[in-house]
Design an enzyme around this catalytic site. Structure first.
Site, short mmCIF file in Angstrom:
data_model
loop_
_atom_site.label_atom_id
_atom_site.label_comp_id
_atom_site.label_asym_id
_atom_site.label_seq_id
_atom_site.Cartn_x
_atom_site.Cartn_y
_atom_site.Cartn_z
N ASN A 76 -47.34 -16.94 21.70
CA ASN A 76 -48.27 -17.24 22.78
C ASN A 76 -47.48 -17.72 24.02
O ASN A 76 -46.26 -17.62 24.07
CB ASN A 76 -49.28 -18.28 22.30
N HIS A 135 -25.69 -31.67 20.98
CA HIS A 135 -24.80 -32.43 21.86
C HIS A 135 -24.27 -33.64 21.11
O HIS A 135 -24.92 -34.16 20.21
CB HIS A 135 -25.53 -32.87 23.13
N ALA A 140 -49.49 -28.29 14.80
CA ALA A 140 -49.30 -28.43 16.25
C ALA A 140 -48.63 -29.75 16.59
O ALA A 140 -48.92 -30.79 16.00
CB ALA A 140 -50.64 -28.32 16.96
N THR A 170 -36.99 -31.19 12.25
CA THR A 170 -35.58 -31.58 12.25
C THR A 170 -34.91 -31.35 10.91
O THR A 170 -33.71 -31.56 10.79
CB THR A 170 -35.44 -33.07 12.62
N ARG A 175 -42.89 -33.52 8.50
CA ARG A 175 -42.77 -33.80 7.07
C ARG A 175 -43.73 -32.90 6.30
O ARG A 175 -44.83 -32.58 6.77
CB ARG A 175 -43.11 -35.26 6.78
N ARG A 213 -48.29 -30.89 2.00
CA ARG A 213 -48.71 -30.38 0.70
C ARG A 213 -48.40 -28.90 0.61
O ARG A 213 -48.06 -28.25 1.60
CB ARG A 213 -50.22 -30.59 0.50
#
Length: 207
Positions: free
Chosen positions: A85, A115, A169, A174, A189, A192
């Site tokens: 999108n 960095h 969303a 990470t 995280r 489920r």
């Protein structure tokens, strides 16, 4: 043996992004991105021509709503039937691999650059002639088949998202996400496993 700055960049080594070869490749991608962003959805042929040059490693069925922003483009691989999108950003300083049937909501960013944490290693440096440079590195991103990333998702370098997973969303990813899971949050995280009970037909019948 790794010799050029381009080879160092793609291998995840420290490299100098001001290198002339890299600067030329980025400029080309930025110009192609801007050309694409100046087209409309009904300019199918022109859009296809631009994407063929900007993302030559894309398979059939790719649709990018636009605007798009690629650092290089040529280091991003799309599988079949992918969709993104508005405001899709890919900083592909390391390879970005996207599987088949992957959907991106608006404002998604795939960011491979890294960095240094220490300011002395991160800050601008000066060559003997007075010109400036810095040293960076990058980590690859892999997104498996049949994934959906909701709006405003950021995927950081070094992350692999497994087949069939959904990223909620606003998430900042990470760490790796296993296949077939719903993951949400900042940092993202696993919530489920996705199951047949998540069928839209089941959910719509309840309403």
């Amino acid at each position: 043996m790794i010799k050029t700055q381009l080879e160092r960049m793609l291998a995840g080594k420290l490299y100098d992004p001001s290198d002339a070869e890299l600067a030329e490749l980025r400029l080309k991608a930025h110009k192609l991105s801007r050309r694409y962003n100046n087209t409309d959805e009904d300019e199918t042929e022109l859009r296809g021509e631009i994407l063929a040059e900007l993302t030559p490693n894309a398979q059939s069925g790719l649709f990018l709503q636009g605007p798009v922003y690629f650092d290089y483009g040529i280091f991003t691989r799309f599988g079949k039937n992918c969709y993104a999108n508005f405001n899709f950003t890919v900083l592909d300083c390391c390879p970005v691999t996207i599987g088949d049937d992957v959907f991106f909501g608006p404002n998604c960013s795939l960011l491979t650059p890294m960095h240094a944490m220490l300011p002395a290693e991160r800050n601008i440096r000066f060559r003997p002639d007075g010109s400036m440079y810095d040293l960076e590195y990058a980590k690859p991103i892999v997104i498996g088949n049949n994934c959906w990333l909701g709006g405003n998702v950021i995927v950081c370098g070094g992350v692999t998202i497994g087949d069939g997973s959904v990223i909620g969303a606003g998430s900042v990813v990470t760490r790796d996400i296993p296949p077939g899971h719903l993951a949400v949050g900042n940092p993202c995280r696993v919530i489920r496993r996705i199951t047949p009970a998540d069928s839209v037909e089941i959910k719509s019948s309840i309403l």
